[in-house]
Write a protein that holds these residues in place. Structure first.
Motif, PDB file in Angstrom:
ATOM      1  N   ALA A 239       0.455  -0.757  -0.454  1.00  0.00           N
ATOM      2  CA  ALA A 239       0.147   0.201   0.028  1.00  0.00           C
ATOM      3  C   ALA A 239       0.732   1.019   0.229  1.00  0.00           C
ATOM      4  N   THR A 240       0.798   2.016  -1.025  1.00  0.00           N
ATOM      5  CA  THR A 240       1.587   3.290  -1.143  1.00  0.00           C
ATOM      6  C   THR A 240       1.055   4.501  -1.075  1.00  0.00           C
ATOM      7  N   PHE A 241       1.277   5.494  -0.444  1.00  0.00           N
ATOM      8  CA  PHE A 241       0.833   6.559   0.342  1.00  0.00           C
ATOM      9  C   PHE A 241       1.647   7.487  -0.604  1.00  0.00           C
ATOM     10  N   MET A 242       2.773   7.026  -1.753  1.00  0.00           N
ATOM     11  CA  MET A 242       3.247   9.098  -2.271  1.00  0.00           C
ATOM     12  C   MET A 242       2.031   9.471  -3.482  1.00  0.00           C
ATOM     13  N   ALA A 243       1.951  10.591  -4.012  1.00  0.00           N
ATOM     14  CA  ALA A 243       1.424  11.689  -3.824  1.00  0.00           C
ATOM     15  C   ALA A 243       0.725  11.241  -5.569  1.00  0.00           C
ATOM     16  N   LYS A 244       2.088  10.693  -6.246  1.00  0.00           N
ATOM     17  CA  LYS A 244       1.929  10.155  -7.599  1.00  0.00           C
ATOM     18  C   LYS A 244       2.775   9.490  -8.446  1.00  0.00           C
ATOM     19  N   PRO A 245       2.419   8.157  -7.401  1.00  0.00           N
ATOM     20  CA  PRO A 245       3.315   7.026  -7.899  1.00  0.00           C
ATOM     21  C   PRO A 245       3.157   5.951  -9.540  1.00  0.00           C
ATOM     22  N   MET A 246       2.382   5.947 -10.543  1.00  0.00           N
ATOM     23  CA  MET A 246       2.297   5.790 -11.665  1.00  0.00           C
ATOM     24  C   MET A 246       2.106   7.488 -12.744  1.00  0.00           C
ATOM     25  N   SER A 247       2.817   7.271 -13.565  1.00  0.00           N
ATOM     26  CA  SER A 247       2.619   7.868 -14.535  1.00  0.00           C
ATOM     27  C   SER A 247       1.098   8.371 -15.118  1.00  0.00           C
ATOM     28  N   ASN A 248       0.672   7.501 -15.032  1.00  0.00           N
ATOM     29  CA  ASN A 248      -0.453   7.075 -16.297  1.00  0.00           C
ATOM     30  C   ASN A 248      -1.823   6.881 -15.117  1.00  0.00           C
ATOM     31  N   GLU A 249      -1.701   7.141 -13.806  1.00  0.00           N
ATOM     32  CA  GLU A 249      -2.579   7.449 -13.105  1.00  0.00           C
ATOM     33  C   GLU A 249      -3.383   8.406 -12.216  1.00  0.00           C
ATOM     34  N   PRO A 250      -4.017   8.979 -11.735  1.00  0.00           N
ATOM     35  CA  PRO A 250      -4.808   9.811 -10.848  1.00  0.00           C
ATOM     36  C   PRO A 250      -3.624   9.889  -9.990  1.00  0.00           C
ATOM     37  N   GLY A 251      -3.206  11.680  -8.827  1.00  0.00           N
ATOM     38  CA  GLY A 251      -2.264  11.478  -8.274  1.00  0.00           C
ATOM     39  C   GLY A 251      -3.317  11.244  -6.444  1.00  0.00           C
ATOM     40  N   SER A 252      -2.633  11.102  -5.597  1.00  0.00           N
ATOM     41  CA  SER A 252      -3.394  10.571  -4.474  1.00  0.00           C
ATOM     42  C   SER A 252      -3.364  11.462  -3.589  1.00  0.00           C
ATOM     43  N   ALA A 253      -4.453  11.943  -3.054  1.00  0.00           N
ATOM     44  CA  ALA A 253      -4.855  13.543  -2.140  1.00  0.00           C
ATOM     45  C   ALA A 253      -4.879  12.542  -0.554  1.00  0.00           C
ATOM     46  N   MET A 254      -5.078  13.878  -0.188  1.00  0.00           N
ATOM     47  CA  MET A 254      -4.791  13.956   2.076  1.00  0.00           C
ATOM     48  C   MET A 254      -6.618  15.166   0.960  1.00  0.00           C
ATOM     49  N   HIS A 255      -7.213  15.225   1.318  1.00  0.00           N
ATOM     50  CA  HIS A 255      -8.571  16.367   1.408  1.00  0.00           C
ATOM     51  C   HIS A 255      -9.259  15.987   3.008  1.00  0.00           C
ATOM     52  N   ILE A 256      -8.962  17.609   3.234  1.00  0.00           N
ATOM     53  CA  ILE A 256      -9.092  17.411   5.384  1.00  0.00           C
ATOM     54  C   ILE A 256     -10.614  18.849   3.992  1.00  0.00           C
ATOM     55  N   HIS A 257     -11.096  18.027   5.328  1.00  0.00           N
ATOM     56  CA  HIS A 257     -12.640  18.851   5.561  1.00  0.00           C
ATOM     57  C   HIS A 257     -12.429  19.908   7.255  1.00  0.00           C
ATOM     58  N   GLN A 258     -13.190  20.862   7.063  1.00  0.00           N
ATOM     59  CA  GLN A 258     -12.391  21.776   8.436  1.00  0.00           C
ATOM     60  C   GLN A 258     -13.902  22.690   7.874  1.00  0.00           C
ATOM     61  N   SER A 259     -14.397  22.531   9.703  1.00  0.00           N
ATOM     62  CA  SER A 259     -15.070  23.520  10.845  1.00  0.00           C
ATOM     63  C   SER A 259     -14.568  23.912  11.306  1.00  0.00           C
ATOM     64  N   LEU A 260     -15.871  24.883  11.731  1.00  0.00           N
ATOM     65  CA  LEU A 260     -14.894  25.824  13.585  1.00  0.00           C
ATOM     66  C   LEU A 260     -16.364  25.619  14.194  1.00  0.00           C
ATOM     67  N   GLU A 261     -15.898  25.120  15.346  1.00  0.00           N
ATOM     68  CA  GLU A 261     -16.888  24.983  16.705  1.00  0.00           C
ATOM     69  C   GLU A 261     -16.597  26.495  17.566  1.00  0.00           C
ATOM     70  N   ASP A 262     -17.588  26.886  18.593  1.00  0.00           N
ATOM     71  CA  ASP A 262     -17.031  27.339  19.826  1.00  0.00           C
ATOM     72  C   ASP A 262     -16.946  26.572  20.767  1.00  0.00           C
ATOM     73  N   MET A 263     -16.799  27.179  21.903  1.00  0.00           N
ATOM     74  CA  MET A 263     -15.841  25.915  22.965  1.00  0.00           C
ATOM     75  C   MET A 263     -17.994  24.715  23.545  1.00  0.00           C
ATOM     76  N   ASP A 264     -18.920  25.768  23.220  1.00  0.00           N
ATOM     77  CA  ASP A 264     -20.138  24.500  23.221  1.00  0.00           C
ATOM     78  C   ASP A 264     -20.724  24.113  21.897  1.00  0.00           C
ATOM     79  N   GLY A 265     -19.955  24.025  21.343  1.00  0.00           N
ATOM     80  CA  GLY A 265     -20.398  23.238  19.581  1.00  0.00           C
ATOM     81  C   GLY A 265     -20.855  23.744  19.151  1.00  0.00           C
ATOM     82  N   ASN A 266     -20.948  24.810  18.779  1.00  0.00           N
ATOM     83  CA  ASN A 266     -21.824  25.813  18.113  1.00  0.00           C
ATOM     84  C   ASN A 266     -20.639  26.023  16.954  1.00  0.00           C
TER      85      ASN A 266
END
Length: 444
Positions: A239-266
Motif C-alpha cells: 500500500a503506497t501513499f506516494m502522491a503520484k506513484p504511477m505516471s498514467n494514473e491520478p495522484g493520491s490526495a489527503m482532502h481535509i474538511h474543516q469547520s469551526l465550533e465555539d466551546m459549546d459545540g456550535n
C-alpha cells in the motif's frame, strides 16, 4: 501513567511500541518491555532525529539543532494507547510527546507544531473540527526501484487495467481479504474509519475518517498508514501513499474538511439564516492568501508536484466554489450546523500533523486579519492559470519568506523543515533518471 498501567495490566501487555512522528510522518521510537515502560514512564532520544532526511542523511545547515545533541524526554499521551493487532504477543502502541529538560514541548516536533496552532484557536474560544479523506494505491511488490509500479493481481487472477471509480465489485470481489484485515485492525485500534471508496485510479482507494479533534485525527491518520501497509504486506503487496506513484494514473490526495465550533459545540461557519458567516469567508480568504506559503507542508516531497502540476483532478489554483471539485477549496452543500470547507491541496504523502497545522494556520490568519475571499468560482477552475508553486524548491522559498506563517508554526521549526527538505531536493537532483539516459545520452 495510572490509566495506562491499568489498561496494560488488564490486557496482559508484554511489550510497548513507543512512537512519535518524524517530519516525513513515519513512526520513530523504541520497543520496550512492558515492565520497563511502566517503571520509567517514557523514553529518551536525541532531538537531531527530526533533521534526518527520508534518505537517512542530515542537512548541511544544522544551526537550528542544539550543538550538544541533548536528548529529548518523551512522555506517552494516555489517550493514544492502543493494541498492535498484528503482533504475535500482546503488544501496545502509544504515541509520545517530546519535551526538553525544562518540561517544554520540543517546538520542532510535528505534534508540537499542531498543538501550537491549536493554542491560538483556544485563546479565541474556537475549536477547529477536521475530517481527513486519505487516498492510496495498492501495488504489486516492487523489489527493483528502476521498474515502474503496477497494480496488483486481484482475486480474478488479473490486475486492474480499466478505471473503476466507485466500483463496489472492484473492492469487495478483488481485494476484500485485504480490507477485511484492515477493518479488523482499525477496530482493534479504535480508528474511526468510515467509508471505503474505490477511487478513479487502477487499484486506488480512499478511506474517510469521522470528523473530530485535530490532534486525534492526525494520530489516526498516522496510525492508519502503518495499519494499511501492514494489511497489504500480509497479502504480498504494497500500500503506497506516494502522491503520484504511477505516471498514467491520478495522484493520491489527503482532502481535509474543516469547520469551526465555539466551546459549546456550535458551528461558527454557518448562520441561522442558512448562509455563510463572516468568519467562514475570512477563513476561506486566509486559505487563498497563505496556501502558496504552506504548500511545502501540504506537498512535502519532489514527487508531490507531479500530482499537483500534471495530475488529473488535482487543484491548479486557490479558487473556491460551492460543490465545485475543480476548485482547491470546495464548500459542500450542508446545513449551517455542518458548514465546512474542503482543502484539496494536501497530498496523501503529507505528514498529517503538519498538513493540519498548515491549513488551520492559514484559516486562522484569514480570520485574524479579516480577509475577504475572491468571488466564488462557478465555472471550471481548471480553465484558469496554474498559480501554485511548481516545485519543492519554489515552495520552500515561499515558506521561509512568510513571516505570519513563521509566527504561527514557529521560526525554528520552519528553519529545520526547510533545511531537511532542501537536502532531500539536492539528493534527488544527484540521481540521473532513465528519461535523461534515453533521450539525452546520444541526442544532445
Amino acid at each position: 501513567m495510572d490509566s495506562i498501567k491499568g489498561w496494560m495490566e488488564s490486557n496482559r501487555i508484554t511489550e510497548v511500541e513507543c512512537l512519535f512522528p518524524d517530519f516525513t510522518g513515519n513512526a520513530r521510537g523504541k520497543i520496550i518491555p512492558a515492565n520497563k515502560f511502566l517503571r520509567e514512564g517514557g523514553m529518551r532520544l536525541p532531538e537531531v532525529i527530526f533533521t534526518q532526511t527520508v534518505t537517512g542523511e542530515y542537512p548541511d545547515d544544522d544551526s537550528m539543532i542544539d550543538p550538544l545533541e541533548r536528548d529529548m524526554q518523551l512522555y506517552p499521551d494516555p489517550n493514544t494507547i492502543r493494541f498492535v493487532p498484528w503482533a504475535l504477543e500482546p503488544t501496545a502502541q502509544v504515541i509520545h510527546d517530546c519535551f526538553d529538560v525544562n518540561g517544554k514541548l520540543i517546538d520542532i516536533a510535528p505534534r508540537s507544531v499542531l498543538r501550537r496552532v491549536l493554542s491560538f484557536y483556544e485563546k479565541q474560544g474556537w475549536k477547529p473540527v477536521v475530517a481527513p479523506e486519505l487516498e492510496f494505491y495498492l501495488v504489486t511488490r516492487n523489489e527493483d526501484p528502476d521498474y515502474p509500479l503496477v497494480p496488483p493481481v486481484g482475486r480474478n487472477g488479473r490486475p486492474e487495467t480499466a478505471r473503476q471509480s466507485f466500483s463496489i465489485d472492484a473492492v469487495t470481489n478483488e481485494f476484500d481479504p485485504i480490507f477485511e484485515d484492515m477493518y479488523d485492525y482499525c477496530e482493534a485500534q479504535e480508528l474511526e474509519v468510515d467509508t471505503l471508496i474505490h477511487e478513479s485510479g487502477a487499484a486506488q482507494m480512499e478511506i474517510n475518517f469521522l470528523h473530530g479533534d485535530a490532534i486525534d485525527l492526525a494520530d489516526q491518520v498516522f496510525l492508519f498508514k502503518r495499519t494499511m501497509r501492514e494489511a497489504a504486506h500480509r497479502h504480498g503487496i504494497y500500500a503506497t501513499f506516494m502522491a503520484k506513484p504511477m505516471s498514467n494514473e491520478p495522484g493520491s490526495a489527503m482532502h481535509i474538511h474543516q469547520s469551526l465550533e465555539d466551546m459549546d459545540g456550535n458551528n461558527l461557519f454557518g448562520t441561522s439564516e442558512g448562509g455563510n458567516s463572516d468568519l467562514f469567508m475570512h477563513f476561506i480568504a486566509g486559505l487563498q492568501k497563505y496556501t502558496p506559503a504552506v504548500t511545502a507542508l501540504l506537498a512535502p516531497n519532489v514527487n508531490s508536484y507531479r500530482r499537483l502540476t500534471f495530475g488529473e483532478s488535482a487543484p491548479r489554483n486557490v479558487q473556491w466554489g460551492v460543490e465545485n471539485r475543480t476548485c482547491g477549496l470546495r464548500v459542500p452543500f450542508s446545513e449551517p450546523s455542518a458548514r465546512r470547507v474542503e482543502n484539496r491541496f494536501a497530498g496523501a504523502d503529507a505528514n498529517p500533523y503538519l498538513a493540519l497545522a498548515a491549513t488551520l494556520a492559514c484559516g486562522y490568519l484569514g480570520m485574524l486579519e479579516k480577509l475577504e475571499p475572491m468571488q466564488e468560482m462557478k465555472a471550471s477552475a481548471y480553465d484558469l492559470p496554474y498559480s501554485l508553486p511548481r516545485s519543492l524548491e519554489e515552495s520552500l522559498s515561499h515558506l521561509e519568506q512568510c513571516e505570519p506563517i513563521k509566527d504561527m508554526l514557529g521560526e525554528r521549526f520552519i528553519r529545520a523543515f526547510v533545511a531537511v527538505k532542501r537536502k532531500e531536493y539536492e539528493t534527488y537532483f544527484g540521481v540521473i533518471s532513465r528519461w535523461e539516459r534515453e533521450f539525452l545520452l546520444l541526442n544532445v
